[in-house]
Write an enzyme that holds these catalytic residues in place. Structure first.
Site, mmCIF file in Angstrom:
data_model
loop_
_atom_site.group_PDB
_atom_site.id
_atom_site.type_symbol
_atom_site.label_atom_id
_atom_site.label_comp_id
_atom_site.label_asym_id
_atom_site.label_seq_id
_atom_site.Cartn_x
_atom_site.Cartn_y
_atom_site.Cartn_z
ATOM 1 N N ASP A 396 42.768 28.033 37.124
ATOM 2 C CA ASP A 396 43.036 28.977 38.293
ATOM 3 C C ASP A 396 44.340 28.449 38.851
ATOM 4 O O ASP A 396 44.849 27.565 39.005
ATOM 5 C CB ASP A 396 42.134 28.577 39.597
ATOM 6 C CG ASP A 396 42.201 29.471 40.701
ATOM 7 O OD1 ASP A 396 41.834 30.605 40.511
ATOM 8 O OD2 ASP A 396 42.683 28.962 41.694
ATOM 9 N N GLU A 425 44.974 31.246 34.177
ATOM 10 C CA GLU A 425 44.835 32.560 35.202
ATOM 11 C C GLU A 425 46.461 32.400 35.980
ATOM 12 O O GLU A 425 46.480 32.353 36.938
ATOM 13 C CB GLU A 425 43.876 32.460 36.120
ATOM 14 C CG GLU A 425 43.632 33.543 36.969
ATOM 15 C CD GLU A 425 43.952 33.344 38.305
ATOM 16 O OE1 GLU A 425 43.921 34.438 39.184
ATOM 17 O OE2 GLU A 425 44.574 32.281 38.828
#
Length: 679
Positions: A396, A425
């Site tokens: 993330d 990401e």
């Protein structure tokens, strides 16, 4: 009048300016090596390839004078003692090329070695002298000396053959100079005097799933069969047949850890949570544990390991989300307050992306005085989940953490576990995205979600599939995520969901989607924002997987086609094709193709980008390049319709109800009895 300086002073001055020849090294190395490819930032970072790939290496080679050159590319896994070699051959204008196969995953390295080919130079000069009618007796003696030198460095039968050739040359046998066997033996055994060696260039060799994969994201807490119950890992195990039916081979789970209570977000990201609101999984940590614990309502570590094992029986790998951030209740906040940034009032700085505020999340401070302790602990989180059987991680927002940390952490982990895959990401600036790929991330999210027009899609894919980007960056196309619902979906048009999935699945070899939101065509945004209303990040959803409007059959078709056609397993053969209407390039019809390395599998995709109107046009087919006959077949793998085409331009028509063709182009064949068929 000229006054000469004293001789002693002149010598002292010369000595003062004379360079140190020892710093030159071996000054008799005459070959220059330049412009080596592929190389990322001059070899600072590794080129990415997949096991079994053939790596093509090119470079410029030249030297003073007119001597013949020889060169090899030598290669090996990092740490191996023995080099393997492949010859380089000249192309044009001092450009040379060679190839070798990468047979194992992990770090590899290659190096160019080039030298003056004394024997080839001698043969070339001998040819010229003979053509001019010159006396070559002395030249044959020179050649004999070279052959004798090679014979002394050979052994066995090779040495014996070379000694015979040496004697023949001494005796004046000109034909021996041009014998093919002698040339082959000389290339192997004649010492490479004063060879030039290039820098050593790194290559990271990944497993096949690093390039070819299909990801399906779901929230485990939303998988319970009965309403009102929090889903568990055991419920996810029951969901595996559905994921397998859809054809996905990576099941990606958002964070599975305990969720904080302080500043917990309610439905639709509200600042006030109700008593039954589960909170965001990305607000990690409470009294039950942190990043190395599982949410009690999901089950136990044993249950998670059972899920990993069960998924493998379906050919599915479980990918975990690693989000390096904490809720205010995370044990790290109490045990390691130095890892967080304190505000002047003594409170800890929560995450912000103004004007957005994430009061339920504390970011780590990578400028902490205890940065080394922080780095070690974060690496330990990866190591813990690797021990539980996880080999794929979605990370993330890595662009908001120290880039030097990722370089150290990911590469040290992959040195121990070369089969690891890390998906970045990082929706950020291109250079940052590409740098993350350089320093260890295997795949990356992309801008595909926001590329909607024919021009945008074509331009972006040409960037991604062309070196140097294609040498370091493996794209993973997602039409949606829990965070991103882009405007093209807001009208809820089925054709848009079909085309965006089809393009994601065929433009690149890796794609993913957030489900069941995608196959159920969820499309209502938060007003004014590219985000789902009633977002699953903040509530438990109940999904009707059997809804009649579901795209599950279409998604399953896409993934089946991908598995069965090797042309779709890679990105390097992607090319776009002209589509004409009234002798002009069609604005709404997008056509592109991919071919397998052996050229046997040809996939041609045509997409109608207009969600409201039927579009017609003439798609250009490279008949000669694909080796097609006067007639060939375009077999639509979605509908099983088969069209007999001929020539370069062929008619296509796509409606909003059926907006995609995925053609397998089949050549006209003739069997031993003379019957014609397409294959």
């Amino acid at each position: 009048m000229t006054v000469k300086a004293p001789r002693s002073r002149s010598r002292r001055a010369a000595a003062a300016v004379a360079p140190d020849l020892a710093a030159v090294g071996e000054g008799r190395r005459r070959v220059i090596i330049e412009a080596v490819e592929p190389a990322i930032d001059g070899g600072r970072y590794p080129v990415k390839r997949i096991v079994g790939d053939v790596l093509t290496v090119r470079c410029d080679l030249f030297a003073d004078g007119h001597d013949e050159l020889a060169a090899v590319v030598r290669h090996r896994p990092v740490g191996a003692k023995t080099w393997h070699e492949a010859p380089l051959r000249p192309l044009v204008n001092d450009r040379w090329e060679g190839q070798f196969t990468l047979n194992s995953i992990g770090r590899h390295e290659f190096q160019i070695v080039a030298w003056i080919d004394r024997f080839a130079t001698w043969v070339h000069q001998l040819e010229k002298r003979l053509a001019a009618g010159q006396d070559v007796r002395v030249d044959l003696q020179i050649g004999a000396a070279l052959v004798g030198e090679a014979a002394r460095h050979a052994s066995g039968a090779d040495s014996a053959v070379l000694h015979v050739a040496e004697a023949a040359l001494i005796a004046g046998d000109v034909d021996t100079a041009f014998a093919g066997e002698i040339h082959s033996l000389m290339a192997v055994h004649l010492p490479r005097r004063f060879a030039t060696e290039s820098e050593v260039y790194p290559v990271t060799v990944e497993r096949e799933r690093a390039r070819f994969s299909a990801w399906y994201e779901l929230f485990p807490r939303s998988t319970a069969d009965e309403p009102g119950r929090h889903g568990t890992f055991r419920d996810v195990i029951k969901r595996l047949p559905y994921v397998a039916e859809l054809g996905f081979d990576v099941l990606y789970l958002p964070p599975i850890h305990p969720i904080g209570y302080t500043f917990r977000k309610g439905r639709n990201n509200s600042l006030t949570a109700g008593p039954n609101d589960p909170g965001s999984p990305w607000a990690i940590g409470n009294a039950d544990g942190g990043h190395m614990s599982v949410h009690p309502e999901l089950g136990t570590l044993e249950d998670f390991r059972a899920l990993v094992a069960a998924a493998r029986t379906y050919g599915i790998e479980v990918a975990l989300d690693i989000a390096f951030q904490c809720s205010p209740d995370h044990p790290y906040v109490r045990e390691h307050p130095q890892w967080f940034r304190a505000r002047p009032d003594g409170t800890i700085q929560y995450a912000e992306n103004p004007p957005k505020k994430y009061q339920d999340i504390y970011p780590f401070d990578f400028e902490s005085d205890d940065w080394q302790g922080l780095w070690q602990e974060l690496r330990r989180i990866f190591a813990f989940w690797i021990e539980q059987g996880v080999r794929i991680f979605r990370v993330d927002n890595p662009h908001t953490k120290s880039l030097r940390f990722w370089d150290w952490c990911l590469n040290s982990l992959k040195a121990e576990h070369p089969d690891l895959i890390f998906l970045s990401e990082a929706f950020t600036r291109p250079k940052v995205m590409y740098h993350l790929a350089k320093i260890g991330f295997t795949q990356s999210y992309t801008y595909y979600t926001w590329r909607t027009t024919k021009h945008e899609i074509t331009q972006y894919l040409q960037e991604l599939t062309t070196p140097p980007v294609s040498d370091l960056f493996i794209p993973n196309f997602w039409p949606n995520t829990p965070d991103i619902l882009t405007p093209q979906f807001y009208a809820g048009q089925r054709s848009v969901f079909l085309t965006r999935a089809a393009m994601a699945a065929t433009l690149t070899a890796s794609w993913g989607m957030y489900g069941p939101a995608y196959e159920l065509m969820e499309h209502v945004p938060v007003p004014g924002r590219e985000e789902y209303i009633d977002n699953e990040k903040y509530e438990i959803k109940r999904w009707n997987l059997d809804a009649p409007h579901s795209l599950r059959g279409f998604i399953a078709q896409l993934n089946r086609i991908r598995r069965e056609h090797p042309a779709l397993h890679r990105n390097d053969t992607l090319r776009f094709h002209r589509v004409d209407i009234d002798f002009h390039e069609h604005e709404w019809l997008l056509a592109y193709s991919k071919t397998s390395p052996d050229g046997k599998d040809i996939i041609l995709v045509v997409v109608n980008l207009d969600p409201e109107r039927t579009q017609r046009g003439w798609v250009q087919v490279p008949v000669a390049e694909w080796g097609l006959n006067s007639m060939y077949q375009a077999h639509d793998l979605l509908t099983d319709a088969r069209y007999t085409w001929s020539g370069e331009f062929n008619y296509v028509e796509l409606s909003p109800q059926a907006p995609v063709h995925i053609f397998c182009i089949r050549r006209l064949r003739r069997d031993e009895r003379g019957f014609e068929y397409f294959a």
